[in-house]
Design an enzyme around this catalytic site. Structure first.
Site, PDB file in Angstrom:
ATOM      1  N   ARG A 113       0.673  -1.170  -0.033  1.00  0.00           N
ATOM      2  CA  ARG A 113       0.082   0.089  -0.053  1.00  0.00           C
ATOM      3  C   ARG A 113       0.941   1.301  -0.091  1.00  0.00           C
ATOM      4  NH1 ARG A 113      -4.717  -1.609   4.126  1.00  0.00           N
ATOM      5  NH2 ARG A 113      -5.412  -3.512   2.803  1.00  0.00           N
ATOM      6  N   SER A 152      -7.898  -0.927   0.673  1.00  0.00           N
ATOM      7  CA  SER A 152      -8.848  -1.276   1.748  1.00  0.00           C
ATOM      8  C   SER A 152      -9.555  -0.015   1.817  1.00  0.00           C
ATOM      9  CB  SER A 152      -8.380  -2.038   2.612  1.00  0.00           C
ATOM     10  OG  SER A 152      -9.305  -2.194   3.782  1.00  0.00           O
ATOM     11  N   HIS A 153      -9.559   0.389   3.196  1.00  0.00           N
ATOM     12  CA  HIS A 153     -10.306   1.439   3.836  1.00  0.00           C
ATOM     13  C   HIS A 153      -9.483   2.759   3.991  1.00  0.00           C
ATOM     14  CE1 HIS A 153      -7.293  -0.152   6.495  1.00  0.00           C
ATOM     15  NE2 HIS A 153      -7.326   0.849   7.129  1.00  0.00           N
ATOM     16  N   LYS A 168      -2.497  -6.664  -3.831  1.00  0.00           N
ATOM     17  CA  LYS A 168      -2.235  -7.863  -2.909  1.00  0.00           C
ATOM     18  C   LYS A 168      -2.619  -9.030  -3.853  1.00  0.00           C
ATOM     19  CE  LYS A 168      -5.629  -9.024  -0.243  1.00  0.00           C
ATOM     20  NZ  LYS A 168      -6.637  -9.338   0.798  1.00  0.00           N
ATOM     21  N   ASP A 170     -16.595  -1.354   3.918  1.00  0.00           N
ATOM     22  CA  ASP A 170     -15.434  -0.394   3.601  1.00  0.00           C
ATOM     23  C   ASP A 170     -15.068  -0.264   1.937  1.00  0.00           C
ATOM     24  OD1 ASP A 170     -14.094  -3.047   3.136  1.00  0.00           O
ATOM     25  OD2 ASP A 170     -12.230  -2.187   3.815  1.00  0.00           O
ATOM     26  N   ASP A 225     -12.880  -1.887  -0.251  1.00  0.00           N
ATOM     27  CA  ASP A 225     -12.977  -3.150  -1.028  1.00  0.00           C
ATOM     28  C   ASP A 225     -13.954  -4.159  -0.448  1.00  0.00           C
ATOM     29  OD1 ASP A 225     -11.594  -3.581   1.406  1.00  0.00           O
ATOM     30  OD2 ASP A 225     -10.328  -5.086   0.288  1.00  0.00           O
ATOM     31  N   ASP A 249     -14.540  -5.788   2.428  1.00  0.00           N
ATOM     32  CA  ASP A 249     -14.135  -6.864   3.507  1.00  0.00           C
ATOM     33  C   ASP A 249     -14.354  -6.620   4.933  1.00  0.00           C
ATOM     34  OD1 ASP A 249     -11.946  -5.379   3.453  1.00  0.00           O
ATOM     35  OD2 ASP A 249     -10.268  -6.736   3.283  1.00  0.00           O
ATOM     36  N   ARG A 250     -14.463  -5.272   5.200  1.00  0.00           N
ATOM     37  CA  ARG A 250     -14.791  -4.778   6.368  1.00  0.00           C
ATOM     38  C   ARG A 250     -16.283  -4.590   6.499  1.00  0.00           C
ATOM     39  NH1 ARG A 250     -10.000  -1.171   9.035  1.00  0.00           N
ATOM     40  NH2 ARG A 250      -8.375  -2.210   8.243  1.00  0.00           N
ATOM     41  N   THR A 253      -2.087  -9.882  14.062  1.00  0.00           N
ATOM     42  CA  THR A 253      -2.915  -8.994  13.214  1.00  0.00           C
ATOM     43  C   THR A 253      -2.651  -9.264  11.706  1.00  0.00           C
ATOM     44  OG1 THR A 253      -3.203  -7.496  14.722  1.00  0.00           O
ATOM     45  CG2 THR A 253      -3.584  -6.665  12.441  1.00  0.00           C
ATOM     46  N   GLU A 282     -11.692  -9.929  13.607  1.00  0.00           N
ATOM     47  CA  GLU A 282     -10.670  -8.768  14.125  1.00  0.00           C
ATOM     48  C   GLU A 282     -11.306  -7.608  14.592  1.00  0.00           C
ATOM     49  OE1 GLU A 282      -6.641  -8.981  11.702  1.00  0.00           O
ATOM     50  OE2 GLU A 282      -8.164  -9.020  10.309  1.00  0.00           O
ATOM     51  N   GLU A 283     -10.761  -6.963  15.494  1.00  0.00           N
ATOM     52  CA  GLU A 283     -11.370  -5.684  15.861  1.00  0.00           C
ATOM     53  C   GLU A 283     -11.299  -4.688  14.971  1.00  0.00           C
ATOM     54  OE1 GLU A 283      -9.100  -2.908  16.023  1.00  0.00           O
ATOM     55  OE2 GLU A 283      -7.624  -4.166  15.028  1.00  0.00           O
ATOM     56  N   LYS A 286     -11.893 -11.678   4.834  1.00  0.00           N
ATOM     57  CA  LYS A 286     -13.195 -11.140   5.522  1.00  0.00           C
ATOM     58  C   LYS A 286     -14.007 -10.811   4.706  1.00  0.00           C
ATOM     59  CE  LYS A 286     -10.672  -6.782   6.745  1.00  0.00           C
ATOM     60  NZ  LYS A 286      -9.141  -6.995   6.852  1.00  0.00           N
ATOM     61  N   ARG A 334      -1.274   2.097  17.484  1.00  0.00           N
ATOM     62  CA  ARG A 334      -2.527   1.715  17.886  1.00  0.00           C
ATOM     63  C   ARG A 334      -2.494   1.090  19.122  1.00  0.00           C
ATOM     64  NH1 ARG A 334      -5.083   2.218  13.088  1.00  0.00           N
ATOM     65  NH2 ARG A 334      -4.616   0.965  11.223  1.00  0.00           N
TER      66      ARG A 334
HETATM   67  C1  G16 Z   1      -5.717  -5.430   6.889  1.00  0.00           C
HETATM   68  C2  G16 Z   1      -5.657  -6.886   7.303  1.00  0.00           C
HETATM   69  C3  G16 Z   1      -6.365  -7.157   8.625  1.00  0.00           C
HETATM   70  C4  G16 Z   1      -5.838  -6.259   9.569  1.00  0.00           C
HETATM   71  C5  G16 Z   1      -5.760  -4.972   9.132  1.00  0.00           C
HETATM   72  C6  G16 Z   1      -4.922  -4.219  10.196  1.00  0.00           C
HETATM   73  O1  G16 Z   1      -7.047  -4.742   6.622  1.00  0.00           O
HETATM   74  O2  G16 Z   1      -6.305  -7.551   6.239  1.00  0.00           O
HETATM   75  O3  G16 Z   1      -6.319  -8.449   8.562  1.00  0.00           O
HETATM   76  O4  G16 Z   1      -6.779  -6.762  10.698  1.00  0.00           O
HETATM   77  O5  G16 Z   1      -5.013  -4.645   7.891  1.00  0.00           O
HETATM   78  O6  G16 Z   1      -4.519  -3.054   9.744  1.00  0.00           O
HETATM   79  P1  G16 Z   1      -3.253  -2.360  10.625  1.00  0.00           P
HETATM   80  O7  G16 Z   1      -2.186  -3.304  10.538  1.00  0.00           O
HETATM   81  O8  G16 Z   1      -3.536  -0.908  10.232  1.00  0.00           O
HETATM   82  O9  G16 Z   1      -3.813  -2.327  12.350  1.00  0.00           O
HETATM   83  P2  G16 Z   1      -7.513  -4.153   5.361  1.00  0.00           P
HETATM   84  O10 G16 Z   1      -9.113  -4.132   5.787  1.00  0.00           O
HETATM   85  O11 G16 Z   1      -7.061  -2.875   5.444  1.00  0.00           O
HETATM   86  O12 G16 Z   1      -7.118  -5.091   4.389  1.00  0.00           O
END
Ligand code: G16
Length: 541
Positions: free
Chosen positions: A22, A113-114, A126, A277, A279, A281-282, A344, A363-364, A376, A496
Site C-alpha cells: 500500500r 482497503s479502507h 495484494k 469499506d 474493498d 471486506d470490513r 493481526t 478482528e477488531e 474477511k 494503535r
Molecule cells: C488489513 C488486514 C486485516 C488487519 C488490518 C490491520 O485490513 O487485512 O487483517 O486487521 O489490515 O490493519 P493495521 O495493520 O493498520 O492495524 P484491510 O481491511 O486494510 O485489508
C-alpha cells in the site's frame, strides 16, 4: 502484438505490509513501480503457465490503469486466462470466492482497503493464493526479496481491452474473460443464509439502511439486498462506487461512517444499519442507538451460528487476532471448542481454516468471516446479522444485551495516533520493550500488572513463527492493554493502542469511562506524549 522485456531497477520499500503493498497513488504512478511489483509476484510463483488468474479491484483511482497493465503482464508471463470483473470491479471477498469456485491459480486484488482514494489518496495491490486467501508471510517475504533485485519485467504491447462488456477476449494468446462482478458471490451468499426468512423480514416492514460509502459494495448490496431480498429501493445508500469514494474515508467505523450513525440515532432511524469499506471486506453493524463492536460481533455470531443454515451443524473453532477482545474466547469455552489467537492480518487465519480447525474468525478492525472464503467479508457479516434478526425476531440491541448478560461484557476501544514520525514510533516500541520485564507486579491505581510480553505466534499448522506482533500488558483482573504499529498506513507510522476490560455484571458504563484507568496507564507507561508529541489520539473507535 509482441512481448516486450523491459529493463528496470529496484525500488526501496516495496514491502507488503499487513495486507499487501500500500502506497500513495503518486508512488504507484512512478514509471515501472507497479510493473516491478507485479513481476515480483509472478516470479515468486511456479507452475502458472496456462493457468487462470482472477483480477479486480475496488474501483478507486488508478484501478483502471493498473488492471490493463496487469493483464498485459499476465499475457507476457504465460498465464492462460485472466478472469476480470466487469469494469475492473471485484470486491476482495468476491475475488476469494471466484478463486475458490473456479479453482484458479490465484488472484490479484487492487485496493488500499479502507484508506482514502483519489489522485492524492492511496492505492494497493495484494496477491491471493489458490486457497483464495492472502499470500502467507513466506510468500510476501519472497515477493519483497525479488522486488529488491528485479532487473526486468515482461509486458505485452497489446491494446487495452474494453472491460465494460462481459465476454471473452484474446490478448496475445491469453484469454481475458470479463465476468459479472456480483453473480458468483451472490450465489454463495444464497447458499449460506435463509434468504426467504430475510425476504419475509423486509416484507413485514423491517427498515434497513446499508451505507456502501461510495465504495465497491454498492453494486453487490443493490443486487443482494434490494433485488434478491426485496428491501425497498433506496435501502442501499452511497451505492455508486467512486474513484475517490466521494472524498470520504471508506472505513466503516463510528468515526468515519458519521452519516450512518447520525441517521441511526436520528428521529427516523432504522431497525438495523450497516456499512462496508473500500474493498468490501470490513463491516460495521449498528442498531438503534447502538454500534456493535467488531469483537462483540464475532462473539455473537459464534454464539448464534446454529440459527443460520450455513452453520446449522455448529462451528469447529474460532480465531481472533491478538488485539481483538476476548469476548469470543468466552463463547468458545461455553461451546467447548478452541479459540485461536493470531497476529493481526487475515493471512494468519488461512491455515487454520484450510485445516478445518476453525469455522469463524474475526478482528477488531471491523473484519469478520468464515470458512466460506479466505478473506474477511463485509456483506456476509451483514447478512448473518439480518438472518439472526429474522430467525429470532429480536432487535440488534436485544441480541447484544442478552449476550452481555450471559457472557459478561468486554469494554473495548482502540486509540490511534496517526502519521507520527516512524523513528519516534519505533523508539516508543523499543522503550516499552525495555520495560517489559520490570512491569510484572507493578500497581497503578486499582490495577495490578500480572505480566507483560511481546506477542509471538507459532502457526499450529505449518510451525512458522511470527515475532514482534504487539506488546501486551495483562492485569490481574483480566484487562489488557496492547500496543502495536499499523501495517497498513502509507505516511509515517500509526500507533494503535487497544484497551480491553472485562466486566461480568456492570454492563452499562460509558466505554471510555470504563477504560479510563487503563487509558491513563498506557499514556504513562509508553510515554505516548513524549514520543509522539500528541496528547490525544487522532482517532478513537
Ligand atoms: C488489513 C488486514 C486485516 C488487519 C488490518 C490491520 O485490513 O487485512 O487483517 O486487521 O489490515 O490493519 P493495521 O495493520 O493498520 O492495524 P484491510 O481491511 O486494510 O485489508
Amino acid at each position: 502484438m509482441s512481448i516486450q522485456t523491459v529493463s528496470t531497477t529496484p525500488f526501496e520499500g516495496q514491502n507488503p505490509g499487513t495486507s499487501g503493498l500500500r502506497k500513495t497513488v503518486s508512488v504507484f504512478r512512478q514509471p515501472h513501480y507497479l510493473e516491478n511489483f507485479v513481476q515480483s509476484i509472478f516470479d515468486s510463483q511456479e507452475g502458472f503457465r496456462g493457468q487462470t488468474l482472477v483480477l479486480g479491484g475496488d474501483g478507486r483511482f488508478f484501478n483502471a490503469v493498473a488492471i490493463q497493465t496487469i493483464l498485459k503482464m499476465a499475457a507476457a508471463n504465460g498465464f492462460g486466462k485472466v478472469m476480470v470483473g466487469q469494469n475492473g470491479i471485484l470486491s476482495t471477498p468476491a475475488v476469494s470466492c471466484i478463486i475458490r469456485k473456479y479453482k484458479t491459480f490465484g488472484g490479484i486484488v487492487l485496493s488500499a482497503s479502507h484508506n482514502p482514494g483519489g489522485p492524492n489518496g492511496d492505492f494497493g495491490i495484494k496477491y491471493n493464493i489458490g486457497n483464495g486467501g492472502p499470500a502467507p508471510e513466506k510468500v510476501t517475504n519472497h515477493i519483497h526479496a525479488l522486488s529488491q533485485t528485479i532487473r526486468q519485467y515482461r509486458i505485452s504491447d497489446a491494446p487495452d481491452i474494453d472491460l465494460s462488456r462481459i465476454g471473452l477476449y484474446d490478448m496475445d494468446g491469453m484469454t481475458v474473460e470479463v465476468i459479472d462482478s456480483v453473480a458468483d458471490y451472490a450465489e454463495l451468499m444464497q447458499s449460506l443464509f435463509d434468504f426467504s426468512a430475510i425476504r419475509k423480514l423486509f416484507a413485514n416492514g423491517f427498515v434497513f439502511r446499508f451505507d456502501a460509502m461510495h465504495a465497491v459494495c454498492g453494486p453487490y448490496a443493490k443486487k443482494i439486498v434490494e433485488d434478491m431480498l426485496g428491501a425497498p429501493q433506496g435501502t442501499v445508500v452511497n451505492a455508486v462506487p467512486k474513484e475517490d469514494f466521494g472524498g470520504h474515508h471508506p472505513d466503516p467505523n463510528p468515526v468515519n461512517a458519521t452519516e450512518l450513525i447520525a441517521f441511526m440515532n436520528g428521529p427516523q432511524g432504522a431497525d438495523m444499519g450497516a456499512a462496508t469499506d473500500g474493498d468490501g471486506d470490513r463491516n460495521m453493524i449498528v442498531g438503534r442507538h447502538i454500534a456493535v463492536t467488531p469483537s462483540d460481533s464475532l462473539a455473537i455470531l459464534a454464539a448464534n451460528a446454529r440459527a443460520v443454515p450455513g452453520y446449522a451443524a455448529g462451528i469447529a473453532g474460532i480465531a481472533r487476532s491478538m488485539p481483538t477482545s476476548t469476548a469470543a474466547d468466552r463463547v468458545a469455552a461455553a461451546l467447548g471448542i478452541a479459540c485461536y489467537e493470531t497476529p493481526t492480518g487475515w493471512k494468519f487465519f488461512g491455515d487454520l481454516l484450510d485445516d478445518g480447525k476453525i469455522t469463524l474468525c474475526g478482528e477488531e478492525s471491523y473484519g469478520t468471516s468464515s470458512s466460506h472464503i479466505r478473506e474477511k467479508d463485509g456483506i456476509w457479516a451483514i447478512l448473518f446479522w439480518l438472518n439472526l434478526l429474522a430467525a429470532t425476531g429480536k432487535t440488534v440491541g436485544q441480541i447484544v444485551h442478552e449476550h452481555w448478560r450471559k457472557y459478561g461484557r468486554n469494554y473495548y476501544s482502540r486509540h490511534d495516533y496517526v502519521s507520527i514520525d516512524s523513528q519516534r514510533a519505533a523508539a516508543l516500541m523499543d522503550h516499552l520493550r525495555a520495560k517489559l520485564s520490570g512491569l510484572s507486579g507493578q500497581v497503578f491505581g486499582s490495577c495490578t500488572v500480572e505480566k507483560a510480553d511481546e506477542f509471538s505466534y507459532t502457526d499450529p499448522v505449518d510451525g512458522s513463527v511470527s515475532e514482534r506482533q504487539g506488546i501486551r500488558i495483562f492485569f490481574t483482573d483480566g484487562s489488557r492493554i496492547v500496543f502495536r504499529l499499523s501495517g497498513t498506513g502509507t505516511v509515517g507510522a500509526t500507533l494503535r493502542v487497544y484497551f480491553d476490560r472485562y466486566e461480568k455484571d456492570r454492563l452499562d458504563m460509558a466505554v471510555q469511562d470504563a477504560l479510563g484507568e487503563l487509558i491513563a496507564i498506557a499514556s504513562e507507561v509508553a510515554d505516548i506524549a513524549g514520543f509522539t508529541g500528541m496528547t490525544e489520539p487522532t482517532v478513537v473507535t
